[in-house]
Design a protein around this motif. Structure first.
Motif, PDB file in Angstrom:
ATOM      1  N   GLY A 312       0.802  -1.225   0.000  1.00 46.92           N
ATOM      2  CA  GLY A 312       0.000   0.000   0.000  1.00 46.92           C
ATOM      3  C   GLY A 312       0.832   1.271   0.000  1.00 46.92           C
ATOM      4  O   GLY A 312       0.397   2.295  -0.492  1.00 46.92           O
ATOM      5  N   SER A 313       2.046   1.206   0.580  1.00 40.59           N
ATOM      6  CA  SER A 313       2.877   2.416   0.592  1.00 40.59           C
ATOM      7  C   SER A 313       4.338   2.021   0.792  1.00 40.59           C
ATOM      8  O   SER A 313       4.636   0.908   1.243  1.00 40.59           O
ATOM      9  CB  SER A 313       2.464   3.355   1.722  1.00 40.59           C
ATOM     10  OG  SER A 313       2.750   2.729   2.970  1.00 40.59           O
ATOM     11  N   GLU A 314       5.228   2.951   0.487  1.00 39.23           N
ATOM     12  CA  GLU A 314       6.651   2.677   0.692  1.00 39.23           C
ATOM     13  C   GLU A 314       6.935   2.504   2.184  1.00 39.23           C
ATOM     14  O   GLU A 314       7.705   1.627   2.587  1.00 39.23           O
ATOM     15  CB  GLU A 314       7.499   3.818   0.118  1.00 39.23           C
ATOM     16  CG  GLU A 314       8.979   3.572   0.331  1.00 39.23           C
ATOM     17  CD  GLU A 314       9.887   4.442  -0.523  1.00 39.23           C
ATOM     18  OE1 GLU A 314       9.375   5.332  -1.229  1.00 39.23           O
ATOM     19  OE2 GLU A 314      11.104   4.212  -0.472  1.00 39.23           O
ATOM     20  N   ALA A 315       6.254   3.321   3.010  1.00 37.48           N
ATOM     21  CA  ALA A 315       6.471   3.220   4.462  1.00 37.48           C
ATOM     22  C   ALA A 315       6.062   1.833   4.958  1.00 37.48           C
ATOM     23  O   ALA A 315       6.753   1.222   5.781  1.00 37.48           O
ATOM     24  CB  ALA A 315       5.664   4.303   5.177  1.00 37.48           C
ATOM     25  N   ALA A 316       4.947   1.322   4.426  1.00 39.22           N
ATOM     26  CA  ALA A 316       4.483  -0.007   4.858  1.00 39.22           C
ATOM     27  C   ALA A 316       5.461  -1.091   4.391  1.00 39.22           C
ATOM     28  O   ALA A 316       5.780  -2.021   5.147  1.00 39.22           O
ATOM     29  CB  ALA A 316       3.083  -0.265   4.296  1.00 39.22           C
ATOM     30  N   SER A 317       5.976  -0.960   3.172  1.00 35.00           N
ATOM     31  CA  SER A 317       6.955  -1.946   2.673  1.00 35.00           C
ATOM     32  C   SER A 317       8.191  -1.948   3.577  1.00 35.00           C
ATOM     33  O   SER A 317       8.700  -3.010   3.949  1.00 35.00           O
ATOM     34  CB  SER A 317       7.415  -1.602   1.249  1.00 35.00           C
ATOM     35  OG  SER A 317       6.352  -1.698   0.359  1.00 35.00           O
TER      36      SER A 317
END
Ligand SMILES: Cc1ncc(COP(=O)(O)O)c(C=O)c1O
Length: 376
Positions: A312-317
């Motif tokens: 869902g997002s780079e932060a989540a990855s």
């Protein structure tokens, strides 16, 4: 005008980032249990027959390897019912991609491919100053063959297709390939990169390119994946004599090394090891698929030895990547593929996958809370 030391197109390149080595992580975090499921390697290790062949040849390494690679080419030509003259070998299939770029591409030449595909090829094409045309995929991550066909012009020098693709694991059918080929001139080279061929072949409508030869297609395969020899670097390509002869002119004469040639020969002779590898892959695929869907991730339908899913997002990855890394599990965050909101997990052994599942269960409650996901 003063010439520059480093050409602009080289300056613009980013250095390839490989997955974190196991020793480095063990040192950094003082860990003893490490599971590296980041680089789509064979988790069962090399074939014992490959090890025996490589060990036996060590006393001969003061000699240069056989430039014609007679033994290995003979084994490949028997397996695939081809002439040895139609085979080129290299330091991994990436080595052969390098020869293709060296032999056929010049600064400014157009290369058509799908967006977010195998970075190794993109770097090689850019390193000779080629102009990359990266065609967006369909919503299901498959290649958009119609859109790609529209981008092919008389100026297209190379079309690069990873079939199946890395990092998504999707594939194109024979019908799609034939449709695309209608738009390709005989002066355009099509690279059909089949690094994951042995895994993909298990799926009923995955096409075997040996069944349909076009004179301007080079098929690339490798010993790095199902055959478990990433570390010795050996890959092979099949193509028309004209293409293969041109590649032999630019190829470094003694690649692959003597040890690599012997290892590949041994691996090719060891069908039971390949069967064990495919069996493990089938089981681990199902386990990982079930785990991800149970936890509301949406895995991409892959036919390879890895599964990619959206976070869902780079932060989540990064949260997943770092949370797993802290506990000794190395996966791949896909920022470099311009898919920062996705991660890729290679299929390891049962034990390695259990390690992944255990750490995921530990970190998911906080992760779900932070990124607004449903809790189980
Ligand atoms: C699609 C694809 N092609 C080629 C390669 C390179 O393989 P090799 O080790 O044979 O150079 C990889 C490695 O990850 C890959 O994913």
């Amino acid at each position: 005008m003063q010439k520059k030391l480093v050409p602009d197109y080289i300056e613009r390149l980013e250095t390839y980032q490989a997955g974190k080595p196991i020793d480095e992580l063990a040192r950094e975090k003082n860990l003893t249990r490490i599971s590296k499921i980041a680089s789509n390697e064979n988790p069962l290790g090399p074939s014992p027959m490959a090890i025996r062949e490589m060990t036996n040849v060590l006393w001969d390494v003061h000699r240069y390897p056989d430039m014609s690679a007679y033994q290995l080419k003979k084994a490949l030509s028997e397996l695939y019912r081809l002439k040895p003259e139609n085979i080129v070998l290299g330091n991994g299939s990436e080595g052969i991609m390098g020869y293709i770029c060296r032999a056929f591409l010049q600064e400014g030449d157009e290369v058509v491919t799908a967006s977010n595909t195998f970075i190794g090829f993109l770097i090689l094409a850019k390193s000779v100053g080629a102009k990359l045309i990266e065609v967006p995929r369909k919503p299901d991550y498959k290649y958009d063959i119609e859109a790609m066909a529209k981008k092919i012009t008389p100026d297209t020098k190379i079309v690069y297709l990873a079939n199946p693709d890395n990092p998504t694991g999707t594939y194109i059918t024979k019908l799609e390939f034939d449709t695309l080929m209608k738009h390709v001139s005989p002066h355009t080279i099509v690279i059909l990169d089949e690094a994951y061929f042995e895994f993909a072949k298990e799926w009923p409508d995955y096409p075997d390119s040996m069944d349909y030869r076009y004179d301007n297609v080079v098929t690339l395969r490798t010993f790095s994946k199902a055959y478990g020899l990433s570390g010795v670097r050996v890959g092979y390509g099949f193509g028309h004599d004209v293409l293969i002869n041109a590649l032999h002119k630019v190829k470094l004469p003694f690649e692959p090394s003597l040890v690599a040639q012997k290892g590949a020969f041994g691996a090719l002779s060891d069908r039971p090891h390949l069967d064990r590898t495919l069996h493990n892959n089938r089981e681990r695929f199902q386990d990982l698929w079930d785990f991800l869907t149970r936890h509301d991730f949406k895995p991409i339908a892959s036919v390879c030895n890895f599964i990619t899913f959206k976070t869902g997002s780079e932060a989540a990855s990064l949260a997943l990547f770092n949370g797993l890394l802290d506990k000794g599990v190395i996966i791949r965050a896909l920022r470099a593929n311009l898919m920062p909101d996705h991660v890729r997990v290679s299929l390891g052994t049962r034990d390695e996958m259990n390690h992944f599942f255990e750490v995921m269960e530990e970190i998911l409650p906080a992760y779900n809370a932070k990124f607004g996901r449903p809790t189980k």
